[in-house]
Design a protein around this motif. Structure first.
Motif, PDB file in Angstrom:
ATOM      1  N   TYR A 217      -4.098   0.125   8.164  1.00  0.00           N
ATOM      2  CA  TYR A 217      -5.147  -0.341   7.272  1.00  0.00           C
ATOM      3  C   TYR A 217      -5.743   0.844   6.525  1.00  0.00           C
ATOM      4  CZ  TYR A 217      -4.463  -4.294  10.265  1.00  0.00           C
ATOM      5  OH  TYR A 217      -3.875  -5.319  10.961  1.00  0.00           O
ATOM      6  N   SER A 218      -6.005   0.641   5.246  1.00  0.00           N
ATOM      7  CA  SER A 218      -6.528   1.714   4.404  1.00  0.00           C
ATOM      8  C   SER A 218      -7.992   2.008   4.679  1.00  0.00           C
ATOM      9  CB  SER A 218      -6.369   1.357   2.929  1.00  0.00           C
ATOM     10  OG  SER A 218      -5.015   1.217   2.618  1.00  0.00           O
ATOM     11  N   THR A 219      -8.727   1.008   5.145  1.00  0.00           N
ATOM     12  CA  THR A 219     -10.150   1.204   5.414  1.00  0.00           C
ATOM     13  C   THR A 219     -10.485   0.737   6.827  1.00  0.00           C
ATOM     14  OG1 THR A 219     -10.859  -0.986   4.650  1.00  0.00           O
ATOM     15  CG2 THR A 219     -10.711   0.777   2.980  1.00  0.00           C
ATOM     16  N   GLU A 220     -11.559   1.282   7.335  1.00  0.00           N
ATOM     17  CA  GLU A 220     -12.013   0.865   8.661  1.00  0.00           C
ATOM     18  C   GLU A 220     -12.467  -0.592   8.639  1.00  0.00           C
ATOM     19  OE1 GLU A 220     -14.638   2.677  12.327  1.00  0.00           O
ATOM     20  OE2 GLU A 220     -14.980   3.438  10.310  1.00  0.00           O
ATOM     21  N   GLU A 221     -13.022  -1.039   7.518  1.00  0.00           N
ATOM     22  CA  GLU A 221     -13.448  -2.428   7.389  1.00  0.00           C
ATOM     23  C   GLU A 221     -12.262  -3.392   7.523  1.00  0.00           C
ATOM     24  OE1 GLU A 221     -15.378  -5.420   4.067  1.00  0.00           O
ATOM     25  OE2 GLU A 221     -15.823  -3.294   3.927  1.00  0.00           O
ATOM     26  N   GLU A 222     -11.144  -3.083   6.860  1.00  0.00           N
ATOM     27  CA  GLU A 222      -9.944  -3.915   6.992  1.00  0.00           C
ATOM     28  C   GLU A 222      -9.460  -3.941   8.441  1.00  0.00           C
ATOM     29  OE1 GLU A 222      -7.114  -2.155   4.359  1.00  0.00           O
ATOM     30  OE2 GLU A 222      -7.938  -3.112   2.579  1.00  0.00           O
TER      31      GLU A 222
ATOM     32  N   VAL B 114      -5.782   6.803   7.636  1.00  0.00           N
ATOM     33  CA  VAL B 114      -5.622   5.360   7.763  1.00  0.00           C
ATOM     34  C   VAL B 114      -6.173   4.930   9.118  1.00  0.00           C
ATOM     35  CG1 VAL B 114      -3.624   5.273   6.224  1.00  0.00           C
ATOM     36  CG2 VAL B 114      -3.274   5.607   8.677  1.00  0.00           C
ATOM     37  N   TYR B 115      -6.203   3.640   9.335  1.00  0.00           N
ATOM     38  CA  TYR B 115      -6.733   3.089  10.588  1.00  0.00           C
ATOM     39  C   TYR B 115      -5.689   2.165  11.202  1.00  0.00           C
ATOM     40  CZ  TYR B 115     -10.918   5.076   8.708  1.00  0.00           C
ATOM     41  OH  TYR B 115     -11.813   5.972   8.202  1.00  0.00           O
TER      42      TYR B 115
ATOM     43  N   ALA C 261      -8.623   6.130  13.832  1.00  0.00           N
ATOM     44  CA  ALA C 261      -8.211   6.794  12.598  1.00  0.00           C
ATOM     45  C   ALA C 261      -6.977   7.640  12.901  1.00  0.00           C
ATOM     46  CB  ALA C 261      -9.333   7.677  12.067  1.00  0.00           C
TER      47      ALA C 261
ATOM     48  N   GLN D 135       0.859  -1.183   0.000  1.00  0.00           N
ATOM     49  CA  GLN D 135       0.000   0.000   0.000  1.00  0.00           C
ATOM     50  C   GLN D 135       0.891   1.227   0.000  1.00  0.00           C
ATOM     51  OE1 GLN D 135      -3.347   0.184  -0.213  1.00  0.00           O
ATOM     52  NE2 GLN D 135      -3.238   2.387  -0.190  1.00  0.00           N
TER      53      GLN D 135
ATOM     54  N   ASP E 234      -3.309  11.272   3.753  1.00  0.00           N
ATOM     55  CA  ASP E 234      -4.118  10.057   3.795  1.00  0.00           C
ATOM     56  C   ASP E 234      -4.644   9.831   5.212  1.00  0.00           C
ATOM     57  OD1 ASP E 234      -3.558   9.579   1.130  1.00  0.00           O
ATOM     58  OD2 ASP E 234      -2.122   7.963   1.532  1.00  0.00           O
TER      59      ASP E 234
END
Length: 87
Positions: A64-69, A16-17, A33, A8, A14
């Motif tokens: 992690y790029s998304t909160e879901e990940e 990130v999480y 975040a 990534q 950006d």
């Protein structure tokens, strides 16, 4: 300046999480975040800005790029959140 973390690419600005463990209560962790910024102490590095503190952005930090990940990683490490608990 860019940093590759698990293939990534991150750049200043950006969001990130990260999984953040409370430094005062070690058995409490949550997803937080953080902003990717230029490191104010080293112009050649990136940093995470989290809770008014700069942390060097390195491959030693799970980002992690998304909160879901981040949620998937959290559940893998800590198990699913119980009803009535906060992540």
């Amino acid at each position: 300046m860019e940093l590759f973390n698990d293939n990534q690419r991150y750049q200043p600005g950006d969001i990130v999480y990260v999984l953040y463990r409370n430094p005062h209560t070690q058995d409490v962790a949550n997803i937080q975040a953080a902003a990717v910024v230029n490191n104010p102490e080293n112009a050649n590095e990136l940093a995470l800005f989290l809770y008014e503190t700069y942390y060097p952005l390195s491959n030693e930090i799970a980002v992690y790029s998304t909160e879901e990940e981040a949620n998937q990683a959290f559940e893998y490490i800590y198990g699913p959140a119980s009803e009535g608990t906060w992540e």
